[in-house]
Design a protein around this motif. Structure first.
Motif, PDB file in Angstrom:
ATOM      1  N   PHE A   1       5.316   6.467  11.680  1.00  0.00           N
ATOM      2  CA  PHE A   1       4.793   7.517  10.805  1.00  0.00           C
ATOM      3  C   PHE A   1       4.723   7.023   9.365  1.00  0.00           C
ATOM      4  O   PHE A   1       3.702   7.217   8.685  1.00  0.00           O
ATOM      5  N   PHE A   2       5.780   6.378   8.885  1.00  0.00           N
ATOM      6  CA  PHE A   2       5.814   5.963   7.482  1.00  0.00           C
ATOM      7  C   PHE A   2       4.864   4.796   7.209  1.00  0.00           C
ATOM      8  O   PHE A   2       4.254   4.729   6.135  1.00  0.00           O
ATOM      9  N   VAL A   3       4.726   3.876   8.158  1.00  0.00           N
ATOM     10  CA  VAL A   3       3.766   2.783   7.969  1.00  0.00           C
ATOM     11  C   VAL A   3       2.346   3.332   7.929  1.00  0.00           C
ATOM     12  O   VAL A   3       1.539   2.942   7.074  1.00  0.00           O
ATOM     13  N   THR A   4       2.041   4.250   8.837  1.00  0.00           N
ATOM     14  CA  THR A   4       0.715   4.864   8.844  1.00  0.00           C
ATOM     15  C   THR A   4       0.476   5.655   7.565  1.00  0.00           C
ATOM     16  O   THR A   4      -0.628   5.628   6.998  1.00  0.00           O
ATOM     17  N   LEU A   5       1.502   6.358   7.094  1.00  0.00           N
ATOM     18  CA  LEU A   5       1.395   7.103   5.834  1.00  0.00           C
ATOM     19  C   LEU A   5       1.034   6.170   4.686  1.00  0.00           C
ATOM     20  O   LEU A   5       0.146   6.476   3.874  1.00  0.00           O
ATOM     21  N   ALA A   6       1.716   5.035   4.605  1.00  0.00           N
ATOM     22  CA  ALA A   6       1.439   4.084   3.524  1.00  0.00           C
ATOM     23  C   ALA A   6       0.036   3.509   3.647  1.00  0.00           C
ATOM     24  O   ALA A   6      -0.704   3.415   2.655  1.00  0.00           O
ATOM     25  N   ILE A   7      -0.367   3.128   4.855  1.00  0.00           N
ATOM     26  CA  ILE A   7      -1.681   2.523   5.057  1.00  0.00           C
ATOM     27  C   ILE A   7      -2.797   3.508   4.706  1.00  0.00           C
ATOM     28  O   ILE A   7      -3.739   3.183   3.970  1.00  0.00           O
ATOM     29  N   PHE A   8      -2.711   4.718   5.226  1.00  0.00           N
ATOM     30  CA  PHE A   8      -3.760   5.709   4.963  1.00  0.00           C
ATOM     31  C   PHE A   8      -3.786   6.110   3.490  1.00  0.00           C
ATOM     32  O   PHE A   8      -4.846   6.425   2.948  1.00  0.00           O
ATOM     33  N   SER A   9      -2.628   6.099   2.840  1.00  0.00           N
ATOM     34  CA  SER A   9      -2.597   6.426   1.411  1.00  0.00           C
ATOM     35  C   SER A   9      -3.316   5.358   0.606  1.00  0.00           C
ATOM     36  O   SER A   9      -4.082   5.671  -0.316  1.00  0.00           O
ATOM     37  N   VAL A  10      -3.081   4.095   0.927  1.00  0.00           N
ATOM     38  CA  VAL A  10      -3.783   3.003   0.245  1.00  0.00           C
ATOM     39  C   VAL A  10      -5.277   3.095   0.524  1.00  0.00           C
ATOM     40  O   VAL A  10      -6.105   2.885  -0.374  1.00  0.00           O
ATOM     41  N   MET A  11      -5.629   3.398   1.755  1.00  0.00           N
ATOM     42  CA  MET A  11      -7.039   3.579   2.107  1.00  0.00           C
ATOM     43  C   MET A  11      -7.695   4.633   1.211  1.00  0.00           C
ATOM     44  O   MET A  11      -8.800   4.438   0.695  1.00  0.00           O
ATOM     45  N   ALA A  12      -6.984   5.759   1.008  1.00  0.00           N
ATOM     46  CA  ALA A  12      -7.532   6.854   0.206  1.00  0.00           C
ATOM     47  C   ALA A  12      -7.571   6.523  -1.281  1.00  0.00           C
ATOM     48  O   ALA A  12      -8.402   7.078  -2.015  1.00  0.00           O
ATOM     49  N   VAL A  13      -6.692   5.635  -1.732  1.00  0.00           N
ATOM     50  CA  VAL A  13      -6.668   5.266  -3.156  1.00  0.00           C
ATOM     51  C   VAL A  13      -8.006   4.662  -3.576  1.00  0.00           C
ATOM     52  O   VAL A  13      -8.505   4.920  -4.685  1.00  0.00           O
TER      53      VAL A  13
ATOM     54  N   LEU B   1       5.071  -0.514   2.360  1.00  0.00           N
ATOM     55  CA  LEU B   1       5.575   0.155   1.157  1.00  0.00           C
ATOM     56  C   LEU B   1       5.183  -0.634  -0.091  1.00  0.00           C
ATOM     57  O   LEU B   1       4.768  -0.045  -1.105  1.00  0.00           O
ATOM     58  N   LEU B   2       5.313  -1.962  -0.039  1.00  0.00           N
ATOM     59  CA  LEU B   2       4.933  -2.795  -1.178  1.00  0.00           C
ATOM     60  C   LEU B   2       3.453  -2.632  -1.495  1.00  0.00           C
ATOM     61  O   LEU B   2       3.068  -2.512  -2.669  1.00  0.00           O
ATOM     62  N   LEU B   3       2.609  -2.616  -0.470  1.00  0.00           N
ATOM     63  CA  LEU B   3       1.172  -2.446  -0.679  1.00  0.00           C
ATOM     64  C   LEU B   3       0.879  -1.089  -1.314  1.00  0.00           C
ATOM     65  O   LEU B   3       0.033  -0.975  -2.209  1.00  0.00           O
ATOM     66  N   LEU B   4       1.592  -0.056  -0.880  1.00  0.00           N
ATOM     67  CA  LEU B   4       1.409   1.278  -1.453  1.00  0.00           C
ATOM     68  C   LEU B   4       1.837   1.310  -2.914  1.00  0.00           C
ATOM     69  O   LEU B   4       1.120   1.843  -3.772  1.00  0.00           O
ATOM     70  N   VAL B   5       2.995   0.732  -3.211  1.00  0.00           N
ATOM     71  CA  VAL B   5       3.493   0.714  -4.588  1.00  0.00           C
ATOM     72  C   VAL B   5       2.534  -0.051  -5.495  1.00  0.00           C
ATOM     73  O   VAL B   5       2.223   0.394  -6.616  1.00  0.00           O
TER      74      VAL B   5
ATOM     75  N   SER C   1      -0.645  -0.502  -5.075  1.00  0.00           N
ATOM     76  CA  SER C   1      -1.890   0.257  -5.222  1.00  0.00           C
ATOM     77  C   SER C   1      -1.730   1.366  -6.248  1.00  0.00           C
ATOM     78  O   SER C   1      -2.614   1.582  -7.093  1.00  0.00           O
ATOM     79  N   ILE C   2      -0.599   2.077  -6.189  1.00  0.00           N
ATOM     80  CA  ILE C   2      -0.349   3.136  -7.169  1.00  0.00           C
ATOM     81  C   ILE C   2      -0.208   2.541  -8.564  1.00  0.00           C
ATOM     82  O   ILE C   2      -0.719   3.102  -9.545  1.00  0.00           O
ATOM     83  N   TYR C   3       0.469   1.401  -8.664  1.00  0.00           N
ATOM     84  CA  TYR C   3       0.613   0.730  -9.961  1.00  0.00           C
ATOM     85  C   TYR C   3      -0.749   0.316 -10.498  1.00  0.00           C
ATOM     86  O   TYR C   3      -1.025   0.452 -11.698  1.00  0.00           O
TER      87      TYR C   3
ATOM     88  N   VAL D   1     -16.923  -1.686  -7.287  1.00  0.00           N
ATOM     89  CA  VAL D   1     -16.465  -2.973  -6.754  1.00  0.00           C
ATOM     90  C   VAL D   1     -14.938  -3.068  -6.812  1.00  0.00           C
ATOM     91  O   VAL D   1     -14.306  -3.583  -5.876  1.00  0.00           O
ATOM     92  N   VAL D   2     -14.343  -2.565  -7.885  1.00  0.00           N
ATOM     93  CA  VAL D   2     -12.883  -2.605  -8.018  1.00  0.00           C
ATOM     94  C   VAL D   2     -12.199  -1.805  -6.913  1.00  0.00           C
ATOM     95  O   VAL D   2     -11.112  -2.168  -6.437  1.00  0.00           O
ATOM     96  N   SER D   3     -12.830  -0.730  -6.479  1.00  0.00           N
ATOM     97  CA  SER D   3     -12.199   0.139  -5.486  1.00  0.00           C
ATOM     98  C   SER D   3     -12.188  -0.454  -4.078  1.00  0.00           C
ATOM     99  O   SER D   3     -11.332  -0.113  -3.265  1.00  0.00           O
ATOM    100  N   ALA D   4     -13.121  -1.341  -3.782  1.00  0.00           N
ATOM    101  CA  ALA D   4     -13.316  -1.818  -2.414  1.00  0.00           C
ATOM    102  C   ALA D   4     -12.147  -2.620  -1.849  1.00  0.00           C
ATOM    103  O   ALA D   4     -11.721  -2.378  -0.711  1.00  0.00           O
ATOM    104  N   PRO D   5     -11.580  -3.608  -2.579  1.00  0.00           N
ATOM    105  CA  PRO D   5     -10.495  -4.401  -1.996  1.00  0.00           C
ATOM    106  C   PRO D   5      -9.262  -3.584  -1.629  1.00  0.00           C
ATOM    107  O   PRO D   5      -8.522  -3.958  -0.706  1.00  0.00           O
ATOM    108  N   ILE D   6      -9.020  -2.482  -2.332  1.00  0.00           N
ATOM    109  CA  ILE D   6      -7.849  -1.660  -2.024  1.00  0.00           C
ATOM    110  C   ILE D   6      -7.974  -1.075  -0.628  1.00  0.00           C
ATOM    111  O   ILE D   6      -7.066  -1.193   0.211  1.00  0.00           O
ATOM    112  N   THR D   7      -9.111  -0.455  -0.352  1.00  0.00           N
ATOM    113  CA  THR D   7      -9.335   0.109   0.978  1.00  0.00           C
ATOM    114  C   THR D   7      -9.387  -0.986   2.037  1.00  0.00           C
ATOM    115  O   THR D   7      -8.918  -0.787   3.165  1.00  0.00           O
ATOM    116  N   ALA D   8      -9.917  -2.158   1.691  1.00  0.00           N
ATOM    117  CA  ALA D   8      -9.971  -3.262   2.644  1.00  0.00           C
ATOM    118  C   ALA D   8      -8.581  -3.742   3.036  1.00  0.00           C
ATOM    119  O   ALA D   8      -8.316  -4.048   4.208  1.00  0.00           O
ATOM    120  N   LEU D   9      -7.671  -3.817   2.067  1.00  0.00           N
ATOM    121  CA  LEU D   9      -6.306  -4.255   2.390  1.00  0.00           C
ATOM    122  C   LEU D   9      -5.599  -3.245   3.288  1.00  0.00           C
ATOM    123  O   LEU D   9      -4.766  -3.621   4.128  1.00  0.00           O
TER     124      LEU D   9
END
Length: 332
Positions: free
Chosen positions: A45-57, A180-184, A186-188, A228-236
Motif C-alpha cells: 500500500f505504501f509503495v503504491t501510494l508513493a509511486i502514484f503520488s509521484v506520478m500525479a506530481v 519514499l526517497l523518490l516521493l521526497v 519529487s516534493i522537494y 518538459v520539466v514535468s515529464a521525467p517525474i511521471t516517467a520515474l
C-alpha cells in the motif's frame, strides 16, 4: 497583478527548525509501515501510494502552474515502465541505466509533444495530448517489440549498484525506502520549482498573459519548458511501478491512471505542496478499505472528480479556507 502564491517566494524564518521537522516527518513515514504491522500488504500500500503520488506530481506541475490540463501524461508514465521492462529483461541493465533511459526518453517525448501541441490552448491542448496518448497506447498494443497486447512479464528485481554495495528491490518492503526517497525528492523539486524563476513565470503566464507578454516573456517557451520539466517525474514513477509489478503492458495507458492523476491533484486543490500525496492517499484508502469492486471504484473515482470540479472547484483546501474565513468573521 499580484501572483496567487506569494508564500512561494518567502523563505522560512527558522530554516533549521523546518529542516528538523521535515527530517522527523520523513523518518516517521519510513517507519510507519512497520508500526502498522509490516505485512506485505501494508508495504505494498505504501509503495503504491508513493509511486502514484509521484506520478500525479508531474500532472500537478502543468495543471497548477500553467493552468493546462494534460491528458497525455500516461505516455511518460508508460515510457518509464517500458524502459525498465525492455532494458532489464533484454539487456540485463541495472536500475541506473533503466532510470536514465526513462528520463531521457520522457524528455524527448515531452519536447516533441510540447512542440506539436503547445501552440494550442485550453481544451484543444487537452484533446491533442489525449489523442497522442491513445495513439501511443495503440502502438504499444500492436507492437511485438513492446510485448504487444500481452505486455512484458518477468521483469527482474530492481538492482542499483552503489559501488560499495548494491540496492536490491525484490519485495515491496525492500522497495519502500526507494519509493519514499523518490516521493521526497519529487516534493522537494516542486517546492524549489514554485520558488524558481520558471515557476513564477508560469504563474504569470497562467494568471495574466498580457502582463507576461508586456514583461518580455515568450508564453510558448514558458509553457514548453514547464511541460518538459514535468515529464521525467511521471516517467520515474512508471519506472518504479514496472519493477514493483514485474510486468508492464498497454494497461499503463488506461484511463484509470489518467483519472487518478487528475483527481489526486484537483480533489485537494491546486498549488498545495502535499496535495497529490493527500489526494492519492484518499483514493487508495477508498479502493483498499471501502472498495465496491474494480469497475465500481473507477465510477467512484470519476464521480469524485466531476463532483469536485462542479461543486468545489478550489478543492478541499479551498473549502477549508472558506470555512476558516467564515469562522474568523466577527458575528453581529
Amino acid at each position: 497583478m499580484a501572483l496567487d502564491a506569494p508564500a512561494a517566494r518567502r523563505s522560512p524564518r527558522h530554516p533549521a527548525i523546518r529542516a528538523l521537522a521535515v527530517a522527523a516527518a520523513v523518518a516517521l513515514a519510513y517507519w510507519l509501515p512497520s508500526w502498522l504491522g509490516g505485512s506485505p500488504l501494508t508495504y505494498g500500500f505504501f509503495v503504491t501510494l508513493a509511486i502514484f503520488s509521484v506520478m500525479a506530481v508531474g500532472v500537478d506541475i502543468v495543471l497548477s502552474y500553467l493552468g493546462e490540463v494534460s491528458l497525455g501524461h500516461t505516455i511518460f508514465w508508460a515510457i518509464g515502465g517500458y524502459s525498465a521492462a525492455i532494458l532489464s529483461t533484454s539487456w540485463d541493465a541495472n536500475g541506473w541505466i533503466t532510470a536514465a533511459t526513462a528520463v531521457g526518453l520522457a524528455v524527448l517525448a515531452a519536447a516533441f509533444l510540447g512542440w506539436a501541441t503547445l501552440k494550442t490552448r485550453e481544451f484543444v491542448f487537452s484533446l491533442a495530448t489525449y489523442a497522442a496518448a491513445v495513439v501511443a497506447g495503440e502502438i504499444a498494443f500492436n507492437t511485438d517489440a513492446l510485448g504487444g497486447s500481452d505486455g512484458i512479464v518477468g521483469i527482474p528485481a530492481l538492482r542499483l549498484p552503489l559501488g560499495f554495495a548494491e540496492f536490491s528491490g525484490r519485495s515491496n518492503q525492500e522497495l519502500w525506502p526507494l519509493a519514499l526517497l523518490l516521493l521526497v525528492l519529487s516534493i522537494y523539486f516542486v517546492d524549489r520549482f514554485r520558488r524558481s524563476r520558471l515557476g513564477t513565470e508560469a504563474l504569470m503566464v497562467q494568471m495574466n498573459p498580457p502582463l507576461a507578454i508586456a514583461s518580455g516573456l515568450d508564453i510558448r517557451k514558458v509553457r514548453f519548458r514547464v511541460f518538459v520539466v514535468s515529464a521525467p517525474i511521471t516517467a520515474l514513477a512508471g519506472w518504479l511501478y514496472g519493477y514493483q509489478r514485474a510486468y508492464v503492458g498497454p494497461d499503463m495507458f488506461d484511463m484509470y491512471f489518467l483519472t487518478l492523476m487528475l483527481t489526486a491533484v484537483i480533489v485537494v486543490g491546486r498549488r498545495v505542496l502535499l496535495g497529490p500525496l493527500i489526494g492519492v492517499a484518499l483514493i487508495l484508502l477508498q479502493q483498499n478499505y471501502f472498495s465496491i469492486g474494480g469497475d465500481g471504484n473507477k465510477v467512484v473515482l470519476g464521480a469524485v472528480l466531476a463532483f469536485v470540479l462542479i461543486v468545489w472547484p478550489q478543492g478541499l483546501a479551498g473549502l477549508a479556507r472558506r470555512i476558516w474565513r467564515a469562522r474568523a468573521q466577527p458575528r453581529s
